[in-house]
Write a protein that holds these residues in place. Sequence first.
Motif, mmCIF file in Angstrom:
data_model
loop_
_atom_site.group_PDB
_atom_site.id
_atom_site.type_symbol
_atom_site.label_atom_id
_atom_site.label_comp_id
_atom_site.label_asym_id
_atom_site.label_seq_id
_atom_site.Cartn_x
_atom_site.Cartn_y
_atom_site.Cartn_z
ATOM 1 N N ALA A 1 0.813 -1.215 0.000
ATOM 2 C CA ALA A 1 0.000 0.000 0.000
ATOM 3 C C ALA A 1 0.845 1.262 0.000
ATOM 4 C CB ALA A 1 -0.947 -0.012 1.204
ATOM 5 N N GLU A 2 1.959 1.260 0.722
ATOM 6 C CA GLU A 2 2.777 2.476 0.780
ATOM 7 C C GLU A 2 3.417 2.786 -0.571
ATOM 8 O OE1 GLU A 2 6.102 2.012 3.557
ATOM 9 O OE2 GLU A 2 5.878 -0.165 3.390
ATOM 10 N N ALA A 3 3.712 1.772 -1.350
ATOM 11 C CA ALA A 3 4.244 2.007 -2.693
ATOM 12 C C ALA A 3 3.160 2.544 -3.619
ATOM 13 C CB ALA A 3 4.832 0.722 -3.265
ATOM 14 N N VAL A 4 1.936 2.001 -3.507
ATOM 15 C CA VAL A 4 0.824 2.489 -4.318
ATOM 16 C C VAL A 4 0.555 3.956 -4.006
ATOM 17 C CG1 VAL A 4 -1.628 2.192 -4.852
ATOM 18 C CG2 VAL A 4 -0.185 0.182 -4.481
ATOM 19 N N GLU A 5 0.613 4.308 -2.745
ATOM 20 C CA GLU A 5 0.391 5.702 -2.357
ATOM 21 C C GLU A 5 1.466 6.612 -2.940
ATOM 22 O OE1 GLU A 5 -0.746 9.291 -0.882
ATOM 23 O OE2 GLU A 5 -1.933 7.448 -1.110
ATOM 24 N N THR A 6 2.680 6.113 -3.098
ATOM 25 C CA THR A 6 3.756 6.909 -3.692
ATOM 26 C C THR A 6 3.433 7.274 -5.136
ATOM 27 O OG1 THR A 6 5.358 5.805 -2.245
ATOM 28 C CG2 THR A 6 6.243 7.016 -4.126
ATOM 29 N N TYR A 7 2.907 6.315 -5.897
ATOM 30 C CA TYR A 7 2.471 6.631 -7.264
ATOM 31 C C TYR A 7 1.461 7.780 -7.247
ATOM 32 C CZ TYR A 7 4.148 2.163 -9.355
ATOM 33 O OH TYR A 7 4.885 1.113 -9.816
ATOM 34 N N HIS A 8 0.458 7.640 -6.406
ATOM 35 C CA HIS A 8 -0.624 8.629 -6.370
ATOM 36 C C HIS A 8 -0.097 10.008 -5.975
ATOM 37 C CE1 HIS A 8 -4.736 10.070 -5.923
ATOM 38 N NE2 HIS A 8 -4.399 10.590 -4.755
ATOM 39 N N ARG A 9 0.737 10.033 -4.960
ATOM 40 C CA ARG A 9 1.238 11.312 -4.441
ATOM 41 C C ARG A 9 2.191 11.988 -5.415
ATOM 42 N NH1 ARG A 9 3.742 9.307 -0.484
ATOM 43 N NH2 ARG A 9 5.833 9.414 -1.385
ATOM 44 N N GLU A 10 3.126 11.254 -5.956
ATOM 45 C CA GLU A 10 4.180 11.846 -6.784
ATOM 46 C C GLU A 10 3.694 12.225 -8.178
ATOM 47 O OE1 GLU A 10 7.194 12.752 -5.869
ATOM 48 O OE2 GLU A 10 6.824 12.065 -3.811
ATOM 49 N N LEU A 11 2.651 11.559 -8.665
ATOM 50 C CA LEU A 11 2.212 11.776 -10.040
ATOM 51 C C LEU A 11 0.880 12.513 -10.139
ATOM 52 C CD1 LEU A 11 3.155 8.266 -11.460
ATOM 53 C CD2 LEU A 11 4.492 10.365 -11.601
ATOM 54 N N ASP A 12 0.269 12.822 -8.999
ATOM 55 C CA ASP A 12 -0.983 13.587 -8.995
ATOM 56 C C ASP A 12 -2.000 12.940 -9.938
ATOM 57 O OD1 ASP A 12 -2.833 15.570 -8.456
ATOM 58 O OD2 ASP A 12 -1.979 16.987 -9.889
ATOM 59 N N LEU A 13 -2.436 11.745 -9.584
ATOM 60 C CA LEU A 13 -3.214 10.920 -10.509
ATOM 61 C C LEU A 13 -4.721 11.060 -10.368
ATOM 62 C CD1 LEU A 13 -1.132 7.608 -10.360
ATOM 63 C CD2 LEU A 13 -1.077 9.389 -12.118
ATOM 64 N N SER A 14 -5.219 11.832 -9.429
ATOM 65 C CA SER A 14 -6.651 11.815 -9.124
ATOM 66 C C SER A 14 -7.522 12.189 -10.321
ATOM 67 C CB SER A 14 -6.953 12.739 -7.943
ATOM 68 O OG SER A 14 -6.572 14.065 -8.237
ATOM 69 N N LYS A 15 -7.038 13.077 -11.196
ATOM 70 C CA LYS A 15 -7.822 13.493 -12.365
ATOM 71 C C LYS A 15 -7.186 13.045 -13.681
ATOM 72 C CE LYS A 15 -9.606 17.607 -9.997
ATOM 73 N NZ LYS A 15 -9.718 19.089 -10.027
ATOM 74 N N ALA A 16 -6.255 12.118 -13.612
ATOM 75 C CA ALA A 16 -5.445 11.766 -14.774
ATOM 76 C C ALA A 16 -6.031 10.612 -15.580
ATOM 77 C CB ALA A 16 -4.030 11.400 -14.334
ATOM 78 N N HIS A 17 -5.806 10.684 -16.896
ATOM 79 C CA HIS A 17 -6.007 9.518 -17.765
ATOM 80 C C HIS A 17 -4.682 8.760 -17.775
ATOM 81 C CE1 HIS A 17 -6.962 6.758 -20.870
ATOM 82 N NE2 HIS A 17 -6.216 7.339 -21.785
ATOM 83 N N VAL A 18 -4.719 7.528 -17.296
ATOM 84 C CA VAL A 18 -3.507 6.758 -17.015
ATOM 85 C C VAL A 18 -3.413 5.560 -17.945
ATOM 86 C CG1 VAL A 18 -2.289 5.410 -15.249
ATOM 87 C CG2 VAL A 18 -3.571 7.462 -14.585
ATOM 88 N N VAL A 19 -2.207 5.296 -18.422
ATOM 89 C CA VAL A 19 -1.889 4.025 -19.058
ATOM 90 C C VAL A 19 -1.045 3.216 -18.079
ATOM 91 C CG1 VAL A 19 -0.529 2.895 -20.864
ATOM 92 C CG2 VAL A 19 -2.066 4.765 -21.458
ATOM 93 N N LEU A 20 -1.499 2.014 -17.777
ATOM 94 C CA LEU A 20 -0.788 1.102 -16.893
ATOM 95 C C LEU A 20 -0.083 0.052 -17.742
ATOM 96 C CD1 LEU A 20 -0.129 -0.293 -14.154
ATOM 97 C CD2 LEU A 20 -2.402 -1.371 -14.285
ATOM 98 N N LEU A 21 1.216 -0.088 -17.554
ATOM 99 C CA LEU A 21 1.987 -1.128 -18.224
ATOM 100 C C LEU A 21 1.853 -2.414 -17.420
ATOM 101 C CD1 LEU A 21 5.190 1.004 -18.933
ATOM 102 C CD2 LEU A 21 3.224 0.649 -20.451
ATOM 103 N N GLY A 22 1.140 -3.381 -17.985
ATOM 104 C CA GLY A 22 0.825 -4.589 -17.240
ATOM 105 C C GLY A 22 -0.548 -4.477 -16.603
ATOM 106 N N VAL A 23 -0.877 -5.466 -15.777
ATOM 107 C CA VAL A 23 -2.209 -5.508 -15.154
ATOM 108 C C VAL A 23 -2.099 -5.648 -13.639
ATOM 109 C CG1 VAL A 23 -3.524 -6.289 -17.155
ATOM 110 C CG2 VAL A 23 -2.323 -7.979 -15.767
ATOM 111 N N THR A 24 -1.099 -5.029 -13.047
ATOM 112 C CA THR A 24 -0.894 -5.083 -11.598
ATOM 113 C C THR A 24 -2.174 -4.663 -10.880
ATOM 114 O OG1 THR A 24 1.413 -4.462 -11.958
ATOM 115 C CG2 THR A 24 0.548 -4.268 -9.706
ATOM 116 N N PRO A 25 -2.841 -5.570 -10.181
ATOM 117 C CA PRO A 25 -4.154 -5.239 -9.615
ATOM 118 C C PRO A 25 -4.102 -4.135 -8.569
ATOM 119 C CG PRO A 25 -3.459 -7.436 -8.929
ATOM 120 C CD PRO A 25 -2.501 -6.998 -9.978
#
Length: 264
Positions: free
Chosen positions: A23-47
Amino acid sequence: MTDHWNAIRGHWKLLGPPLRPPAEAVETYHRELDLSKAHVVLLGVTPELAGLGATMMAVDESSDMIAGIWPGDTASRKAVKGDWLDLPVSGASVDAVIGDGCLSVLGLSTARRALFAAIARVLRPDGRAGLRLFASPETPDDPAAVQALALSGGVSTFHELKWRVAMTATGRAPDHAIPVRTIAERFDALFPDRQELSARTGWELPVIATIDVYRNSPAIYSFAPPMALISEAEAFFSNVRIVPTGSYGLAERCPLLVLRSPRG
């Protein structure tokens, strides 16, 4: 490679950090990349990453991984079969690209550079990307030291041990690569008695047996040091930095590589 990923899919529930992001790594993505309003491409299907962004397209070459791992399409996310190096996305159309360990499943430095180029192509001018690394130290660990650390209870999970073993045996520059079957061979040499390893660590034998997925695999992984990956990325991005992802086992070797402002 299809058989390799089908085997990984079959053992997915037995995997854990650092192979899967806590969870702490997932939160790092969200915090560092400001993803709340973003259209995201995920490489792979990491659930664990499927809930990030306002909308998401996940891209994976393996139909088995999509069928077995992806938590399901919704109104705001979907998974498609595709090639990371030729993303099925228009140029300059994506707010963010994210991926977990994806650079390590590319065995060659040329492939890593091709992925950086593919990401730069699809990002908007103000876009950003975050890739969690599995990065080896600049000075490789001594195999005997890894063996002693594990048998003394100093390794948090079996999956951390797999990466530590792999990082003792990677080839040097520029690829820092290792056939995954060699990871299994090195593990067998260091830990011939699985019962002893289980007794010393508390790890269950089925979890230890996940190493056997690697035994006959044709896949090649790479574990390049952070500075090598930064150097490769800087050919395509003007702002490249490394961000810690937490305090879980081996987190110091699993930072987030944050990329911004692709060069035009």
